[in-house]
Motif scaffolding. Structure first.
Motif, PDB file in Angstrom:
ATOM      1  N   ARG A  17       0.937  -1.313  -0.028  1.00  0.00           N
ATOM      2  CA  ARG A  17       0.067   0.090  -0.038  1.00  0.00           C
ATOM      3  C   ARG A  17       0.934   1.200  -0.176  1.00  0.00           C
ATOM      4  N   LYS A  18       1.831   0.989   0.834  1.00  0.00           N
ATOM      5  CA  LYS A  18       2.889   2.371   1.057  1.00  0.00           C
ATOM      6  C   LYS A  18       3.512   2.739  -0.371  1.00  0.00           C
ATOM      7  N   GLN A  19       3.919   1.589  -0.894  1.00  0.00           N
ATOM      8  CA  GLN A  19       4.793   1.714  -2.322  1.00  0.00           C
ATOM      9  C   GLN A  19       3.951   2.158  -3.436  1.00  0.00           C
ATOM     10  N   ALA A  20       2.819   1.638  -3.413  1.00  0.00           N
ATOM     11  CA  ALA A  20       1.675   2.064  -4.463  1.00  0.00           C
ATOM     12  C   ALA A  20       1.544   3.437  -4.343  1.00  0.00           C
ATOM     13  N   GLU A  21       1.241   3.972  -3.069  1.00  0.00           N
ATOM     14  CA  GLU A  21       0.965   5.315  -3.220  1.00  0.00           C
ATOM     15  C   GLU A  21       2.136   6.430  -3.433  1.00  0.00           C
ATOM     16  N   LYS A  24       2.079   6.066  -7.203  1.00  0.00           N
ATOM     17  CA  LYS A  24       0.969   6.807  -7.741  1.00  0.00           C
ATOM     18  C   LYS A  24       1.134   8.470  -7.770  1.00  0.00           C
ATOM     19  N   ASP A  25       1.892   8.941  -6.542  1.00  0.00           N
ATOM     20  CA  ASP A  25       2.113  10.252  -6.351  1.00  0.00           C
ATOM     21  C   ASP A  25       3.153  10.901  -7.179  1.00  0.00           C
ATOM     22  N   LYS A  30      -3.388   5.272 -10.664  1.00  0.00           N
ATOM     23  CA  LYS A  30      -4.659   5.047 -10.035  1.00  0.00           C
ATOM     24  C   LYS A  30      -4.423   3.572  -9.642  1.00  0.00           C
ATOM     25  N   ILE A  31      -4.890   3.110  -8.428  1.00  0.00           N
ATOM     26  CA  ILE A  31      -5.029   1.900  -7.857  1.00  0.00           C
ATOM     27  C   ILE A  31      -6.455   1.517  -8.146  1.00  0.00           C
ATOM     28  N   LEU A  56      -2.336  -1.350 -10.187  1.00  0.00           N
ATOM     29  CA  LEU A  56      -2.031  -0.082 -10.414  1.00  0.00           C
ATOM     30  C   LEU A  56      -1.430   0.505 -11.668  1.00  0.00           C
TER      31      LEU A  56
END
Length: 132
Positions: A17-21, A24-25, A30-31, A56
């Motif tokens: 979750r942290k890595q995907a955010e 994404k940033d 988009k997830i 993602l």
């Protein structure tokens, strides 16, 4: 031989979750889906919220799959993700954002062969080659 195939990068993560955010940033994205191990009957309580599968998209329509790993998830020099941009400013922005908390291996600069190129290891140990 004519085969229909698609190659998608699957990242094993300490914290998907942290890595995907972060991606994404850093790259815009988009997830699309998150499935947890808790969706499997009999999963131990301490693993229920861990990500089994996440989809993602980043930097347009580039797909990454991510999963929380139960073993140490560490970077490797035997593979890099290469991301090519049409616009130098967008490439530089992605390079700078991926560098935050990471380590620049090669600065993003114009190379003798004419392209702009830089390499960075992001805070999660993934090596990115950014090209324009």
């Amino acid at each position: 031989m004519n085969m229909a195939a698609k190659l998608v990068t699957y990242l094993m993560c300490k914290d998907a979750r942290k890595q995907a955010e972060f991606y994404k940033d850093a790259l815009g994205g988009k997830i699309h889906a998150v499935k947890t191990f808790g969706e499997i009957p009999g999963t131990p309580e301490e693993a229920r919220e861990k990500v089994m599968h996440m989809v993602l998209t980043v930097a347009g329509e580039n797909t990454l799959f991510l999963s929380d790993s139960f073993m140490p998830a560490e970077g490797s020099r035997n593979m890099s993700l290469s991301l090519t941009f049409d616009d130098e400013a967008e490439a530089r922005k992605a390079f700078d954002r991926l560098s935050e908390g990471g380590k620049v291996q090669y600065p993003f600069e114009q190379q003798p062969w004419g392209a702009y190129y830089g390499e960075v290891v992001d805070p999660f140990g993934v090596t990115w080659q950014i090209v324009k």
